[in-house]
Scaffold this active site. Structure first.
Site, mmCIF file in Angstrom:
data_model
loop_
_atom_site.group_PDB
_atom_site.id
_atom_site.type_symbol
_atom_site.label_atom_id
_atom_site.label_comp_id
_atom_site.label_asym_id
_atom_site.label_seq_id
_atom_site.Cartn_x
_atom_site.Cartn_y
_atom_site.Cartn_z
ATOM 1 N NE ARG A 113 30.988 24.691 37.622
ATOM 2 C CZ ARG A 113 29.891 24.056 38.039
ATOM 3 N NH1 ARG A 113 29.766 22.753 37.840
ATOM 4 N NH2 ARG A 113 28.931 24.712 38.643
ATOM 5 C CE1 TYR A 222 32.051 31.463 43.978
ATOM 6 C CE2 TYR A 222 29.798 32.263 43.743
ATOM 7 C CZ TYR A 222 30.804 31.382 43.380
ATOM 8 O OH TYR A 222 30.566 30.427 42.421
ATOM 9 C CG ASP A 302 22.410 19.675 36.282
ATOM 10 O OD1 ASP A 302 21.808 19.877 37.357
ATOM 11 O OD2 ASP A 302 23.192 20.507 35.790
#
Length: 400
Positions: A113, A222, A302
């Protein structure tokens, strides 16, 4: 996206310098619309967690010219597997890698991220050097027939034609647009750890995205950063929890205890984790709403439709929002009509993803392996997600 900014919308203000806000800024600046992003933090950055970038988001990153950078920084998994928590056998499989590229035209990536955020910051600043203002905590907005003014907690203000609230699940802009809308604790607390891949035994150095499902909890693992790191997110049912911060550390022993009896791959990841770098936070969401705009103010990501990560689509929805909103603001000269065009084209899709993400929580946590096997046997995740999720192109879909 067509680069013909409308006559009536020249300056767009964005509250929030996260992935959604920065993607919107890049889309708009590239289309010729002036943008100013206001971020409350003193420095730009993202917490150390992973993010999955599916085709619907990759198309936007390609459009704004950063997809090649993300490919270089991230990892291209070869498959997406749903696995039984203890034995590890595969219940469903979605082919990724080059097969995915051949079908969708863009890759499925797993990215750190912080790397994604940095790439977006650089792209926005490349398009407009002073586009991002830090230490700018929004307190409220006022709007009138000629524009909108955003007010900051230190007494400053800024004025533009449109304001986008991209300020997250605790959005100040949402509070003013919609009033009190309750945040719902889902019953899950979520762990996250990142482990250097070379700490793991060879047999557990995975090249896939794996969803490990089991009674009362599930885990997602992952690779990222060119396969040098492995990301683990573990969602565990817990009756009471009030801390939703991504940076709350918890004892490693609690993480280990939560996954006793799980597959050796999960155990190996937990054993390899730094003992003082285990984080846990509450999983919260809100019910979908039917409106998130005023005449000159709208919400994104969001702030509009907080989504559980059980389809790995929370950030992707913000990225889709950004592309569609930018197109609407370019297409319509009237701000109110532009925001309604954006909203009209996003409400149904985002509600579907919010609801299916919530449903996945129940699917992944069924109370027995037998129930899990039976439920997954009735599904075709590859066909389902290809049909409507991965195939969506926010940069080209008709806006009606």
């Amino acid at each position: 996206m067509t680069a013909y900014p409308s006559e009536g919308i020249k300056t767009v203000l964005i509250a929030g310098g996260g992935i959604g806000g920065l993607t919107a800024a890049a889309c708009l600046l590239q289309a010729g619309v002036d943008v100013q992003v206001f971020e409350q933090a003193a420095t730009l950055g993202e917490v150390g967690a992973g993010i999955q970038v599916s085709a619907n988001a990759s198309r936007v990153y390609r459009e704004i010219g950063v997809l090649d950078q993300l490919k270089a920084l991230g990892f291209q998994p070869d498959q997406y597997r749903f696995r039984v928590f203890d034995e590890g056998d595969v219940l469903q499989n979605i082919p990724l890698g080059e097969t995915y590229v051949e079908r969708h035209g863009v890759p499925y990536l797993s990215v750190h991220r912080a790397d994604l955020h940095r790439v977006l910051v650089d792209r926005v600043r490349e398009l407009k050097a002073d586009a991002i203002t830090l230490n700018a905590a929004v307190s409220e907005f006022t709007e009138d027939d000629s524009g909108v003014t955003v007010h900051f907690s230190d007494g400053r203000s800024a004025r533009g034609d449109v304001l986008i609230g991209a300020d997250g699940i605790k959005s100040v802009i949402r509070q003013q647009v919609l009033g009190d809308t309750p945040i719902n604790y889902t019953g899950d607390a979520s762990w996250r750890v990142i482990v250097p891949m070379d700490r793991l035994p060879e047999e557990y150095r995975q090249t896939s995205v794996d969803i490990w499902v089991g009674p009362g909890k599930h885990a997602v693992t992952y690779p990222m950063r060119e396969g040098t790191l492995l990301n683990l997110v573990g969602c565990v049912e817990q009756n009471d929890w009030d801390d939703e911060s991504w940076v709350t550390k918890r004892p490693w022993e609690e993480l280990k205890a939560d996954f006793v009896g799980w597959h050796p791959a999960i155990t190996a990841i937990i054993e390899a984790a730094d003992r003082d770098e285990c984080y846990r936070w509450a999983m919260n969401n809100r019910m979908p709403v039917e409106n998130w705009s005023t005449k000159r103010v709208t919400l994104l990501g969001d702030a509009a439709h907080p989504t559980l990560p059980y389809m790995a689509q929370g950030a992707a929805m913000a990225v889709e929002d950004a592309a569609v909103l930018a197109r609407a603001l370019v297409q319509e000269s009237n701000p109110t009509e532009a925001l309604q065009l954006y909203q009209r084209n996003r409400l149904e899709r985002t509600a579907k993803i919010v609801n299916e993400s919530s449903d996945n929580r129940n699917l992944f946590h069924l109370d027995s392996v037998k129930a899990l096997r039976e439920a997954f046997a009735k599904r075709d995740m590859n066909a389902e997600r290809t049909a409507w999720l991965f195939s969506y192109d926010p940069t080209r879909v008709p806006l009606v």
